[in-house]
Design a protein around this motif. Structure first.
Motif, mmCIF file in Angstrom:
data_model
loop_
_atom_site.group_PDB
_atom_site.id
_atom_site.type_symbol
_atom_site.label_atom_id
_atom_site.label_comp_id
_atom_site.label_asym_id
_atom_site.label_seq_id
_atom_site.Cartn_x
_atom_site.Cartn_y
_atom_site.Cartn_z
ATOM 1 N N PHE A 70 0.829 -1.219 0.000
ATOM 2 C CA PHE A 70 0.000 0.000 0.000
ATOM 3 C C PHE A 70 0.859 1.263 0.000
ATOM 4 O O PHE A 70 0.485 2.268 -0.605
ATOM 5 C CB PHE A 70 -0.960 -0.022 1.193
ATOM 6 N N ARG A 71 1.970 1.240 0.676
ATOM 7 C CA ARG A 71 2.849 2.420 0.664
ATOM 8 C C ARG A 71 3.413 2.654 -0.745
ATOM 9 O O ARG A 71 3.617 3.788 -1.169
ATOM 10 C CB ARG A 71 3.972 2.266 1.680
ATOM 11 N N HIS A 72 3.667 1.562 -1.465
ATOM 12 C CA HIS A 72 4.130 1.682 -2.850
ATOM 13 C C HIS A 72 3.063 2.377 -3.698
ATOM 14 O O HIS A 72 3.379 3.228 -4.542
ATOM 15 C CB HIS A 72 4.433 0.283 -3.407
ATOM 16 N N GLU A 118 3.320 10.737 -4.600
ATOM 17 C CA GLU A 118 4.763 11.002 -4.645
ATOM 18 C C GLU A 118 5.452 10.899 -3.289
ATOM 19 O O GLU A 118 6.657 11.074 -3.191
ATOM 20 C CB GLU A 118 5.051 12.394 -5.257
ATOM 21 N N THR A 119 4.687 10.644 -2.236
ATOM 22 C CA THR A 119 5.272 10.419 -0.911
ATOM 23 C C THR A 119 4.292 9.642 -0.045
ATOM 24 O O THR A 119 3.086 9.657 -0.299
ATOM 25 C CB THR A 119 5.613 11.752 -0.211
ATOM 26 N N ARG A 173 -7.734 0.886 -12.153
ATOM 27 C CA ARG A 173 -6.471 0.372 -12.684
ATOM 28 C C ARG A 173 -5.423 0.243 -11.577
ATOM 29 O O ARG A 173 -4.695 -0.752 -11.503
ATOM 30 C CB ARG A 173 -5.961 1.286 -13.794
ATOM 31 N N ALA A 174 -5.361 1.236 -10.689
ATOM 32 C CA ALA A 174 -4.383 1.211 -9.597
ATOM 33 C C ALA A 174 -4.681 0.070 -8.632
ATOM 34 O O ALA A 174 -3.765 -0.588 -8.128
ATOM 35 C CB ALA A 174 -4.399 2.544 -8.851
ATOM 36 N N VAL A 175 -5.987 -0.172 -8.390
ATOM 37 C CA VAL A 175 -6.369 -1.250 -7.477
ATOM 38 C C VAL A 175 -6.005 -2.613 -8.067
ATOM 39 O O VAL A 175 -5.489 -3.493 -7.371
ATOM 40 C CB VAL A 175 -7.875 -1.196 -7.161
#
Length: 409
Positions: free
Chosen positions: A32-34, A41-42, A108-110
Motif C-alpha cells: 500500500f505504501r508503494h 509522490e510520498t 487500474r491502480a487497485v
C-alpha cells in the motif's frame, strides 16, 4: 473501508502459504505504501492501520491546516475552510487526519495493487520454501509420488510442496507408481529461474546413514558412531561402525537379533546387501575386515602410493573379489587404498610373469584380470571357462595351456 476483497484475499494466501502474522502485515503495508508513493509522490504523511485478525485496513492522511490562500501542497496542507467542514473547532497550525478510500485510487491502480500483492506473496512463499528445505538437507522425508516421468519423479510432501527425485538419484531397481509412499533424503536445494528446486536422493550414502539412525537406537543415541559408508546403490554397501562403550558390540547392534534391524533397511534399499564392518585405525586390520568373508594370508601396504597387495589362498580369491568385483571395489572405497589381490604361490607353482618370453604380455594381463596369476591357477580352469571369462580366442587359450603344461612335465 471498502477494501475490494484485498484483505480477504490476503487471508486466503496466509492460510494457504502458512505466512506468519507480522510478515503478512509487513507485506501488506509495503504494497500500500508503494501505491501511495505512486499516487501522491510520498507516503510520509500517511498512516496505514491493519487489523489482520478482522481483515480491516484503513489509510489516514495527515495534513497541516493553513489559511485559505496559503495552500501550496494539497497533499500535505488543507485550508482552514475545508478543515472546519470536518470539525468546526479546528484552528490554523493544527493537524487533520482524513481517511483515504481505496476506490479513490481508481480501478487500474487497485488491479495493479492486487497483482503486486499476489506477486509478493508468491516470492515470499518461494523464499520460505527455500529456507525451510535448506535447513533440512540430509534429512529423510516421506512423500507421495504424484507424477512419474522418464528422467525424474515428482513427489509431494505433506504440505503439497513439489520435490524432485531424478533418475540418477534412484536405486536402479526402484519402481514407483502414482500414489506410492516414498522415502528419500533431501540432497540439495537450488534456485532455478527464481524458483526453489528441492532435489531428493535414494542413492546417497547419507540416506543409508539416516536409515541406520532410525533403526538402531544406539546410533541415534550416539553410543555407536558410523565412521564411513560406501555404496553401489541397489547392489552392495559397506558400513564401518565404532563404539566407545566396550560393552556394546557395534556390528551386532546394527544387524540386530537374527538380522531384525538390518532387514528393514535392506528392504527399503531394494535388497541391497549391507556389510557392517567394525572400524579400526589399524589399516591392515581394516582392509582384512573390509574384504570379509575372504580369509587373507598376508598384506603388503605402500603408504605413499596408497596401495595394498593382498595375498590369499586360491580358493579365497573369488570371495575377496566378489560378484562383479563389487567386494574389492567397496573395500577399496572404504579403506582409501587401491587393493590388488594375489594368489599365494605354492612351491611347485610358477608365477605367470615367468612365461613372458613365451606368452605375450597382453595375454598374461588378460589372465591376471580374472585372478589367474600363476600357472596352476590357469590350468585349474577349463578351456571353455577361460575363453568365456577372458574373451581370448580358443586357439590362444590352447597355446597358453600347452606352454604351461610343459613346465610341469
Amino acid at each position: 473501508m471498502d477494501n475490494l476483497n484485498l484483505i480477504s484475499n490476503f487471508a486466503e494466501f496466509k492460510e494457504l502459504k502458512n505466512i506468519d502474522k507480522s510478515t503478512m502485515i509487513g507485506v501488506l503495508e509495503d504494497v500500500f505504501r508503494h501505491l501511495l508513493i505512486k499516487t501522491y509522490e510520498t507516503d510520509e504523511n500517511f498512516d496505514i492501520i491493519i487489523n489482520a485478525d478482522k481483515g480491516d485496513l484503513e489509510i489516514w492522511r495527515n495534513r497541516i491546516i493553513v489559511e485559505d490562500s496559503q495552500v501550496e501542497n494539497p497533499n500535505q496542507q488543507i485550508s482552514i475552510s475545508d478543515a472546519r467542514k470536518l470539525d468546526e473547532t479546528y484552528e490554523v497550525g493544527e493537524e487533520v487526519a482524513d481517511e483515504i478510500k481505496l476506490d479513490s485510487f481508481g480501478r487500474r491502480a487497485v488491479l495493479s495493487l492486487r497483482q503486486n500483492l499476489a506477486s509478493r506473496i508468491l516470492d515470499l512463499e518461494k523464499a520460505n520454501l527455500f529456507e525451510k528445505y535448506s535447513e533440512r538437507v540430509g534429512e529423510i522425508i516421506t512423500g507421495e509420488v504424484y507424477q512419474v516421468w522418464k528422467k525424474e519423479i515428482l513427489v509431494l510432501d505433506d504440505e503439497d510442496n513439489e520435490l524432485i527425485l531424478p533418475k540418477s538419484e534412484q536405486i536402479p531397481s526402484d519402481f514407483f507408481r502414482k500414489g506410492d509412499t516414498i522415502r528419500a533424503i533431501v540432497s540439495k536445494v537450488e534456485m532455478r529461474n527464481n524458483s526453489p528446486v528441492i532435489i531428493l536422493s535414494r542413492t546417497a550414502p547419507e540416506f543409508l546413514e539416516r536409515l541406520f539412525e532410525q533403526e538402531v537406537p544406539e546410533i541415534f543415541d550416539g553410543l555407536i558412531t558410523i565412521k564411513k559408508i560406501v555404496r553401489i546403490p541397489g547392489e552392495r554397501a559397506k558400513v564401518a561402525v565404532e563404539s566407545y562403550d566396550e560393552r556394546i558390540d557395534p556390528v551386532g547392534a546394527c544387524v540386530g537379533m537374527k538380522g531384525s534391524r538390518i532387514y528393514s533397511i535392506v528392504k527399503e534399499l531394494r535388497n541391497e546387501n549391507i556389510d557392517v564392518v567394525n572400524w579400526t585405525a589399524n589399516t591392515q586390520l581394516l582392509i582384512q575386515r573390509a574384504l570379509n568373508p575372504a580369509k587373507i594370508s598376508s598384506i603388503t601396504i605402500d603408504e605413499e602410493k596408497k596401495t595394498a597387495s593382498v595375498y590369499l589362498k586360491p580358493s579365497e580369491v573369488s570371495l575377496a573379489i566378489g560378484k562383479g568385483g563389487l567386494n574389492i571395489r567397496l573395500a577399496s572405497m572404504l579403506t582409501g587404498y587401491d587393493i590388488d589381490v594375489y594368489r599365494d604361490v605354492e612351491e611347485e607353482d610358477v608365477d605367470l610373469q615367468e612365461f613372458s618370453d613365451e606368452i605375450d604380455q597382453w595375454i598374461i594381463d588378460a589372465l591376471k584380470g580374472i585372478g589367474c596369476d600363476t600357472a596352476k591357477s590357469v590350468l585349474e580352469i577349463s578351456p571353455d571357462d577361460l575363453v568365456r571369462r577372458t574373451d581370448l580366442e580358443e586357439e590362444t587359450i590352447r597355446e597358453v595351456i600347452s606352454i604351461l603344461k610343459s613346465e610341469f612335465e
